[in-house]
Design an enzyme around this catalytic site. Structure first.
Site, mmCIF file in Angstrom:
data_model
loop_
_atom_site.group_PDB
_atom_site.id
_atom_site.type_symbol
_atom_site.label_atom_id
_atom_site.label_comp_id
_atom_site.label_asym_id
_atom_site.label_seq_id
_atom_site.Cartn_x
_atom_site.Cartn_y
_atom_site.Cartn_z
ATOM 1 N N ASN A 101 -1.925 3.547 -12.038
ATOM 2 C CA ASN A 101 -2.021 4.109 -10.985
ATOM 3 C C ASN A 101 -2.644 5.527 -11.198
ATOM 4 O O ASN A 101 -3.185 5.828 -12.226
ATOM 5 C CB ASN A 101 -0.473 4.282 -10.464
ATOM 6 C CG ASN A 101 -0.269 4.880 -9.036
ATOM 7 O OD1 ASN A 101 -0.933 4.576 -8.092
ATOM 8 N ND2 ASN A 101 0.628 6.065 -8.979
ATOM 9 N N LYS A 102 -2.844 6.354 -10.043
ATOM 10 C CA LYS A 102 -3.572 7.611 -10.201
ATOM 11 C C LYS A 102 -3.078 8.174 -11.521
ATOM 12 O O LYS A 102 -1.892 8.460 -11.954
ATOM 13 C CB LYS A 102 -3.319 8.534 -8.836
ATOM 14 C CG LYS A 102 -3.900 9.698 -8.799
ATOM 15 C CD LYS A 102 -5.600 9.592 -8.980
ATOM 16 C CE LYS A 102 -5.932 8.660 -7.958
ATOM 17 N NZ LYS A 102 -7.547 8.270 -8.233
ATOM 18 N N ASP B 120 -2.343 0.653 -8.199
ATOM 19 C CA ASP B 120 -3.558 0.091 -7.717
ATOM 20 C C ASP B 120 -3.442 -1.252 -8.640
ATOM 21 O O ASP B 120 -4.635 -1.972 -8.079
ATOM 22 C CB ASP B 120 -4.785 0.793 -8.183
ATOM 23 C CG ASP B 120 -4.947 2.120 -7.391
ATOM 24 O OD1 ASP B 120 -5.974 1.872 -6.560
ATOM 25 O OD2 ASP B 120 -4.257 3.227 -7.418
ATOM 26 N N ARG C 194 -9.532 5.757 0.497
ATOM 27 C CA ARG C 194 -9.140 5.502 -0.869
ATOM 28 C C ARG C 194 -7.634 4.911 -0.748
ATOM 29 O O ARG C 194 -7.106 4.844 0.451
ATOM 30 C CB ARG C 194 -8.990 6.526 -1.612
ATOM 31 C CG ARG C 194 -8.988 7.932 -1.392
ATOM 32 C CD ARG C 194 -7.834 8.132 -0.703
ATOM 33 N NE ARG C 194 -6.849 7.929 -1.506
ATOM 34 C CZ ARG C 194 -5.443 7.824 -1.106
ATOM 35 N NH1 ARG C 194 -5.341 7.680 0.242
ATOM 36 N NH2 ARG C 194 -4.473 7.761 -1.682
ATOM 37 N N GLY C 195 -7.119 4.559 -1.629
ATOM 38 C CA GLY C 195 -5.811 3.496 -1.736
ATOM 39 C C GLY C 195 -6.094 2.061 -1.796
ATOM 40 O O GLY C 195 -6.867 1.573 -0.848
ATOM 41 N N ALA C 196 -5.589 1.539 -2.771
ATOM 42 C CA ALA C 196 -5.700 0.052 -2.910
ATOM 43 C C ALA C 196 -5.764 -0.971 -1.616
ATOM 44 O O ALA C 196 -6.498 -1.584 -1.393
ATOM 45 C CB ALA C 196 -5.046 -0.544 -3.954
ATOM 46 N N ARG D 219 -15.020 0.104 -6.694
ATOM 47 C CA ARG D 219 -13.907 0.606 -7.304
ATOM 48 C C ARG D 219 -13.242 -0.394 -8.167
ATOM 49 O O ARG D 219 -12.630 -1.231 -7.692
ATOM 50 C CB ARG D 219 -12.817 1.128 -6.407
ATOM 51 C CG ARG D 219 -13.277 2.302 -5.375
ATOM 52 C CD ARG D 219 -13.596 3.545 -5.912
ATOM 53 N NE ARG D 219 -12.577 4.327 -6.725
ATOM 54 C CZ ARG D 219 -11.600 4.894 -5.913
ATOM 55 N NH1 ARG D 219 -11.485 5.152 -4.969
ATOM 56 N NH2 ARG D 219 -10.547 5.443 -7.029
#
Length: 353
Positions: free
Chosen positions: A254-255, A244, A52-54, A96
């Site tokens: 963002n998260k 993101d 995960r992580g853009a 995603r």
């Protein structure tokens, strides 16, 4: 200071090698690598949050396109490959929806195909793997530059709070917000890092704390609800988060939990910095209202691994991201420079450069 942690790695020759993904769902208890030889496996790895992580998602998607082309080069004529790849782009893009790097990487690979019409099938495959590797390498180089620029903004002896995981595990191996923290630590400017646990997926507790400890960066893990307390006590000099998606007016997604931190920073007079490679900027979306917010499963909220922590059948909401308005953002740190308000014209300059 750098880290050896990179969530995706290519192994072997182009004609028979494979992509490895570090399963971040198992960290910190176990370091397990999945071997992926098809774009469908890569798509599943992205969707199921093996990685995960853009930036990391974009890198993986680029390799997924190259893997698909490798199969098509055997099964299809050269003039059919470009058409058949459309289904691959579509499949990967649905994994995603919030992370703009995913779409940026797919568009870059699509453009590479369109610009390689003179190449035969084997040469096209080699060119696509070359482009995927370039995306990987550029991300790490950009993060190193971003880290130096961000570290310059911090005071000596800085106590920084960060949210989610934005380190090597989320990128090509160095990090965005955590890359800035790494750079500040290497420069001797960092006193301490407060690591938000980041419910419900616990990326801070499982991943950021793990990375900090591997690099001997002094850190303390806290629950998300403790941030206001430590700000009030004067224990936080800055908050640095990743993102993101940044849109044209400077709103950021963002998260989940990031918006709340930004509101707390505003109240306590603490700088709220966003680390974002230019590839994470969506110049077409005009405000945060246009950002699609991924809705994830209820089980990720009601369970930690197989252990239930909520009553069976309870109604659950689980937006994976929230949107922070630009009025709460002190600066957006990119590899091309630090951008401050007014964001719309100043971000537009990055598009022109």
């Amino acid at each position: 200071m750098e880290t050896a942690v990179a969530p995706v790695q290519w192994v072997g020759a182009l004609d028979r090698g494979h992509l490895k993904m570090l399963d971040q769902r198992l960290l910190p208890a176990e370091e397990h690598w999945h071997e992926m030889s098809t774009y469908a496996e890569v798509a599943d790895g992205i969707r199921d949050m093996v990685i995960r992580g853009a930036p990391a998602i974009g890198i993986a998607a680029a390799y997924g396109v190259a893997l698909a082309a490798r199969v098509l080069a055997v099964e299809a004529e050269r003039d059919e490959i470009e058409e058949k790849l459309e289904d691959v782009y579509d499949h990967l893009s649905k994994t995603r929806p919030t992370a703009v790097n995913l779409f940026w990487a797919i568009e870059r690979m699509k453009r590479t195909v369109a610009e390689s019409s003179e190449l035969d099938a084997p040469a096209l495959v080699a060119r696509l793997f070359e482009e995927a590797e370039a995306i990987f390498t550029e991300d790490r180089d950009n993060n190193l530059r971003m880290g130096r620029l961000g570290a310059d903004l911090l005071p000596e002896g800085a106590k920084v709070l960060t949210h989610c995981n934005t380190g090597g595990l989320a990128t090509g191996g160095y990090g965005t917000a955590l890359g800035i923290i790494r750079a500040a630590h290497a420069a001797g400017k960092l006193e301490h890092v407060w690591v938000d646990e980041t419910r419900p997926y616990l990326q801070g507790a499982r991943l950021t704390a793990w990375e900090c400890m591997k690099d001997e960066i002094p850190c303390t893990l806290i629950t998300d609800s403790m941030a206001a307390h430590f700000m009030k006590e004067g224990e936080v000099d800055a908050v640095i988060v990743g993102t993101d998606r940044v849109v044209a007016n400077g709103d950021i997604a963002n998260k989940i939990g990031t918006y709340g931190l930004a509101v707390l920073c505003k109240h306590h007079g603490i700088p709220f910095y966003v680390a974002a490679p230019v590839s994470t900027i969506d110049f077409e979306a005009q405000s945060g209202d246009e950002i699609p917010i991924e809705q994830r499963s209820a089980r990720e909220v009601t369970h930690i691994k197989e252990q239930a922590i909520a009553p069976e059948g309870v109604q659950v909401a689980h937006p994976a991201f929230d949107v922070t308005p630009n009025t709460l953002v002190t600066a957006i740190i990119t590899e091309e420079g630090v951008v401050e308000a007014p964001y719309r014209p100043n971000l537009a300059k990055l598009r022109e450069s």
